[in-house]
Write a protein that holds these residues in place. Structure first.
Motif, PDB file in Angstrom:
ATOM      1  N   LEU A 130     -42.345  -2.236  -6.368  1.00 56.06           N
ATOM      2  CA  LEU A 130     -43.204  -1.226  -7.000  1.00 56.06           C
ATOM      3  C   LEU A 130     -44.626  -1.415  -6.472  1.00 56.06           C
ATOM      4  CD1 LEU A 130     -41.782  -1.319 -10.656  1.00 56.06           C
ATOM      5  CD2 LEU A 130     -40.973  -0.056  -8.652  1.00 56.06           C
ATOM      6  N   LYS A 131     -44.840  -0.914  -5.267  1.00 52.80           N
ATOM      7  CA  LYS A 131     -46.099  -1.155  -4.553  1.00 52.80           C
ATOM      8  C   LYS A 131     -46.736   0.163  -4.132  1.00 52.80           C
ATOM      9  CE  LYS A 131     -45.349  -5.576  -2.182  1.00 52.80           C
ATOM     10  NZ  LYS A 131     -45.271  -6.158  -0.839  1.00 52.80           N
ATOM     11  N   ASP A 132     -47.971   0.074  -3.644  1.00 49.62           N
ATOM     12  CA  ASP A 132     -48.636   1.233  -3.050  1.00 49.62           C
ATOM     13  C   ASP A 132     -47.958   1.601  -1.733  1.00 49.62           C
ATOM     14  OD1 ASP A 132     -50.444   1.267  -5.108  1.00 49.62           O
ATOM     15  OD2 ASP A 132     -52.014   0.198  -4.005  1.00 49.62           O
ATOM     16  N   VAL A 133     -47.875   2.894  -1.473  1.00 49.54           N
ATOM     17  CA  VAL A 133     -47.237   3.355  -0.238  1.00 49.54           C
ATOM     18  C   VAL A 133     -48.030   4.490   0.403  1.00 49.54           C
ATOM     19  CG1 VAL A 133     -44.840   2.726  -0.783  1.00 49.54           C
ATOM     20  CG2 VAL A 133     -45.753   4.921  -1.595  1.00 49.54           C
ATOM     21  N   ILE A 134     -47.732   4.685   1.684  1.00 57.40           N
ATOM     22  CA  ILE A 134     -48.175   5.877   2.414  1.00 57.40           C
ATOM     23  C   ILE A 134     -46.935   6.729   2.635  1.00 57.40           C
ATOM     24  CG2 ILE A 134     -48.967   6.729   4.644  1.00 57.40           C
ATOM     25  CD1 ILE A 134     -50.353   4.061   5.085  1.00 57.40           C
ATOM     26  N   ILE A 135     -47.088   8.046   2.529  1.00 61.78           N
ATOM     27  CA  ILE A 135     -46.008   8.981   2.875  1.00 61.78           C
ATOM     28  C   ILE A 135     -46.492   9.755   4.087  1.00 61.78           C
ATOM     29  CG2 ILE A 135     -44.703  10.983   2.089  1.00 61.78           C
ATOM     30  CD1 ILE A 135     -45.513   9.748  -0.805  1.00 61.78           C
ATOM     31  N   PHE A 136     -45.713   9.732   5.150  1.00 63.60           N
ATOM     32  CA  PHE A 136     -46.225  10.225   6.424  1.00 63.60           C
ATOM     33  C   PHE A 136     -45.163  10.958   7.217  1.00 63.60           C
ATOM     34  CE2 PHE A 136     -46.683   9.042  11.044  1.00 63.60           C
ATOM     35  CZ  PHE A 136     -47.757   9.863  11.334  1.00 63.60           C
ATOM     36  N   ARG A 137     -45.563  11.980   7.955  1.00 63.68           N
ATOM     37  CA  ARG A 137     -44.752  12.523   9.047  1.00 63.68           C
ATOM     38  C   ARG A 137     -45.613  13.404   9.933  1.00 63.68           C
ATOM     39  NH1 ARG A 137     -39.759  15.928   8.978  1.00 63.68           N
ATOM     40  NH2 ARG A 137     -40.556  16.680  10.966  1.00 63.68           N
ATOM     41  N   ILE A 138     -45.173  13.574  11.170  1.00 58.05           N
ATOM     42  CA  ILE A 138     -45.839  14.521  12.054  1.00 58.05           C
ATOM     43  C   ILE A 138     -44.978  15.780  12.140  1.00 58.05           C
ATOM     44  CG2 ILE A 138     -47.019  12.755  13.418  1.00 58.05           C
ATOM     45  CD1 ILE A 138     -44.879  13.265  15.603  1.00 58.05           C
ATOM     46  N   SER A 139     -45.595  16.866  12.578  1.00 60.68           N
ATOM     47  CA  SER A 139     -44.844  18.125  12.711  1.00 60.68           C
ATOM     48  C   SER A 139     -44.033  18.093  14.002  1.00 60.68           C
ATOM     49  CB  SER A 139     -45.816  19.299  12.756  1.00 60.68           C
ATOM     50  OG  SER A 139     -46.612  19.231  13.919  1.00 60.68           O
ATOM     51  N   PRO A 140     -42.952  18.870  14.066  1.00 62.48           N
ATOM     52  CA  PRO A 140     -42.183  18.940  15.315  1.00 62.48           C
ATOM     53  C   PRO A 140     -43.008  19.531  16.458  1.00 62.48           C
ATOM     54  CG  PRO A 140     -41.326  20.461  13.662  1.00 62.48           C
ATOM     55  CD  PRO A 140     -42.334  19.613  12.979  1.00 62.48           C
ATOM     56  N   THR A 141     -44.040  20.293  16.124  1.00 67.71           N
ATOM     57  CA  THR A 141     -44.911  20.854  17.162  1.00 67.71           C
ATOM     58  C   THR A 141     -45.908  19.816  17.676  1.00 67.71           C
ATOM     59  OG1 THR A 141     -46.196  21.683  15.288  1.00 67.71           O
ATOM     60  CG2 THR A 141     -44.790  23.268  16.414  1.00 67.71           C
ATOM     61  N   LEU A 142     -45.916  18.646  17.076  1.00 67.19           N
ATOM     62  CA  LEU A 142     -46.748  17.493  17.485  1.00 67.19           C
ATOM     63  C   LEU A 142     -48.249  17.786  17.421  1.00 67.19           C
ATOM     64  CD1 LEU A 142     -44.687  16.245  20.616  1.00 67.19           C
ATOM     65  CD2 LEU A 142     -44.311  15.769  18.190  1.00 67.19           C
ATOM     66  N   ASP A 143     -48.633  18.735  16.585  1.00 66.60           N
ATOM     67  CA  ASP A 143     -50.068  19.028  16.470  1.00 66.60           C
ATOM     68  C   ASP A 143     -50.597  18.850  15.038  1.00 66.60           C
ATOM     69  OD1 ASP A 143     -48.708  21.166  15.413  1.00 66.60           O
ATOM     70  OD2 ASP A 143     -49.889  22.711  16.424  1.00 66.60           O
ATOM     71  N   LYS A 144     -49.711  18.491  14.108  1.00 60.80           N
ATOM     72  CA  LYS A 144     -50.143  18.320  12.719  1.00 60.80           C
ATOM     73  C   LYS A 144     -49.487  17.062  12.128  1.00 60.80           C
ATOM     74  CE  LYS A 144     -48.930  22.751  11.605  1.00 60.80           C
ATOM     75  NZ  LYS A 144     -48.958  23.525  12.818  1.00 60.80           N
ATOM     76  N   PHE A 145     -50.099  16.554  11.068  1.00 61.55           N
ATOM     77  CA  PHE A 145     -49.478  15.444  10.333  1.00 61.55           C
ATOM     78  C   PHE A 145     -49.856  15.527   8.867  1.00 61.55           C
ATOM     79  CE2 PHE A 145     -53.083  12.596   9.398  1.00 61.55           C
ATOM     80  CZ  PHE A 145     -54.060  13.070  10.260  1.00 61.55           C
ATOM     81  N   VAL A 146     -49.052  14.882   8.044  1.00 59.92           N
ATOM     82  CA  VAL A 146     -49.396  14.737   6.625  1.00 59.92           C
ATOM     83  C   VAL A 146     -49.409  13.250   6.308  1.00 59.92           C
ATOM     84  CG1 VAL A 146     -47.000  14.927   5.802  1.00 59.92           C
ATOM     85  CG2 VAL A 146     -48.886  15.504   4.272  1.00 59.92           C
ATOM     86  N   LEU A 147     -50.361  12.856   5.482  1.00 58.46           N
ATOM     87  CA  LEU A 147     -50.509  11.444   5.138  1.00 58.46           C
ATOM     88  C   LEU A 147     -50.968  11.379   3.683  1.00 58.46           C
ATOM     89  CD1 LEU A 147     -52.348   9.034   7.596  1.00 58.46           C
ATOM     90  CD2 LEU A 147     -51.558   8.435   5.330  1.00 58.46           C
ATOM     91  N   LEU A 148     -50.059  11.038   2.801  1.00 57.46           N
ATOM     92  CA  LEU A 148     -50.372  10.981   1.372  1.00 57.46           C
ATOM     93  C   LEU A 148     -50.301   9.533   0.908  1.00 57.46           C
ATOM     94  CD1 LEU A 148     -47.909  13.820   0.202  1.00 57.46           C
ATOM     95  CD2 LEU A 148     -50.251  14.111   1.012  1.00 57.46           C
ATOM     96  N   ARG A 149     -51.100   9.231  -0.092  1.00 57.12           N
ATOM     97  CA  ARG A 149     -51.022   7.896  -0.690  1.00 57.12           C
ATOM     98  C   ARG A 149     -50.335   8.010  -2.044  1.00 57.12           C
ATOM     99  NH1 ARG A 149     -55.431   4.267   0.937  1.00 57.12           N
ATOM    100  NH2 ARG A 149     -56.807   5.326   2.372  1.00 57.12           N
TER     101      ARG A 149
END
Lengths: 273, 127
Positions: free
Chosen positions: A189-208
């Protein structure tokens, strides 16, 4: 240059996960190498003698453990033959041909510093590789499985949790097929990052966020966690503008998110909030 | 009474009986909250209503969506529950839609949240 193998094409249901190989090379220095799935299947089926280390033998049906080990061994062989740093596999093709699953193999590969993602998901594989290269962490490829908009919480689940990320684990069958081995892990039960890049390789999301709870439900993939998303972000991202299905979960206790964000912005990607 | 038509897509790997009971329960709750009529219909009747939703019942529905893609109308509203990887499938479909510059969103969460979004979408259509 990083070399990542695509063993079989992306699964048919990954309709938004095709990647421009040339762009991957230009932006991230990643060379994507196509490998026919038959090479894996034939290798597994032609090899009958294998046994996982003793520590697994009492955890599940021995025949299933041994089949999972054959898959693991064959993936290592392909990795070595093609000089790969990581791989993704169209793993549902193993269900009818090998009558087993590659979840345990992926879990062990990832625990040992080798990027491995399922379903032939190339954006997930690149995302996982970036996490490893930029912040030197392992990650869990997972499906967003339920969202609580009122609490800003999300449930993630999948069968391939790296054993090294589990507080404890046991084996179960793979959820969708009911065969092979899936990892039923309990996460810290720890802090995490949630991450992925787009298939177009020009965007990403990064949530805590913070892992609030492990779940034990029957109609979800085997490892199941509830993540409480930090107030600075909203779960509405998933409902209104997702970059795709699989997202990567990474434990964090320091400045990882900023380091990863800085790297991605520096190579020209835009953050989706 | 306003009418909402729903077309369901799903993978044959999953238990249809369980899905049908889940769908009925959700639609009954939505009817109570919104006072709209909800009908699961074949695809050719989907757009004969005040609002049209695509119910993504299970994971593995994505490839099927591509088969009906040329016939769907914007905004593409994906309704999903949260079992059998239905949300995961909806995310992949929405990402696909948006890459093609088409409008869409996922309706998911509590029954109250979904009902509220349906009422908002109905109001938007009336404007």
């Amino acid at each position: 240059m990083t070399r990542l193998g695509v063993i079989g094409k992306p699964s048919d249901w990954l309709i938004s996960s095709d990647v421009d190989y040339k762009k991957a090379k230009e932006i991230f220095g990643i060379e994507l190498i196509d490998i026919d799935i038959s090479e894996l299947i034939d290798g597994i089926n032609s090899n009958t003698c294998a046994s996982f280390p003793n520590k697994f033998q009492n955890l599940f049906d021995k025949a299933e453990i041994d089949k999972a080990y054959l898959i693991f061994k064959e993936l290592i062989k392909i990795k070595d033959n093609y000089m790969l740093d990581g791989l993704t596999v169209r793993c549902f093709d193993l269900l009818d041909t090998v009558h087993s699953t590659s979840c345990l193999a992926f879990s062990i590969l990832n625990s040992n510093g080798i990027t491995a993602t399922c379903e032939g998901d190339i954006p997930s594989m690149i995302s996982m590789d970036l996490i490893r290269k930029v912040i030197n962490k392992e990650s869990f490829q997972a499906n967003p499985s339920r969202i609580y908009t009122d609490k800003n919480e999300i449930v993630f689940a999948h069968c391939t949790l790296p054993l090294s990320m589990s507080e404890s684990y046991k084996f179960d069958t793979h959820f969708e097929s009911g065969i092979g081995i899936g990892i039923k892990g309990e996460m810290f039960l720890k802090d995490v990052i949630i991450f992925r890049i787009s298939p177009t390789l020009d965007k990403f999301v990064l949530l805590r966020g913070h892992i609030k709870e492990n779940l034990h439900e029957k109609r979800l993939c085997r490892t199941q966690i509830v993540v409480d998303i930090d107030k600075e972000h909203s779960v509405e991202y998933f409902l209104k503008r997702p970059l795709g299905n699989h997202h990567l979960i990474v434990y964090t206790d320091n400045n990882d998110a900023n380091v990863l964000r800085d790297y991605l912005i520096n190579v020209g990607l835009t953050e989706i909030k | 009474m306003k009418v909402v038509h729903i077309y369901s897509i799903y993978s044959t790997l999953h238990n249809k009986e369980f899905m049908d009971s889940n769908t009925s329960e959700l639609l009954n709750s939505l009817k109570t909250i919104t006072n709209y009529e909800y009908k699961v219909v074949p695809f050719n009747e989907l757009y004969q209503a005040d609002l049209s939703l695509i119910l993504v019942s299970t994971g593995g529905s994505e490839a099927y969506f591509k088969e009906i893609e040329s016939k769907v109308m914007e905004p593409i509203i994906l309704l999903t529950f949260g079992n059998d990887n239905s949300l995961a499938a909806s995310l992949e479909i929405l990402a696909y839609i948006q890459r093609k510059n088409m409008k869409g969103e996922i309706l998911h969460g509590s029954k109250e949240y979904i009902a509220k979004r349906i009422m908002n979408l109905m109001e938007d259509k009336d404007d």
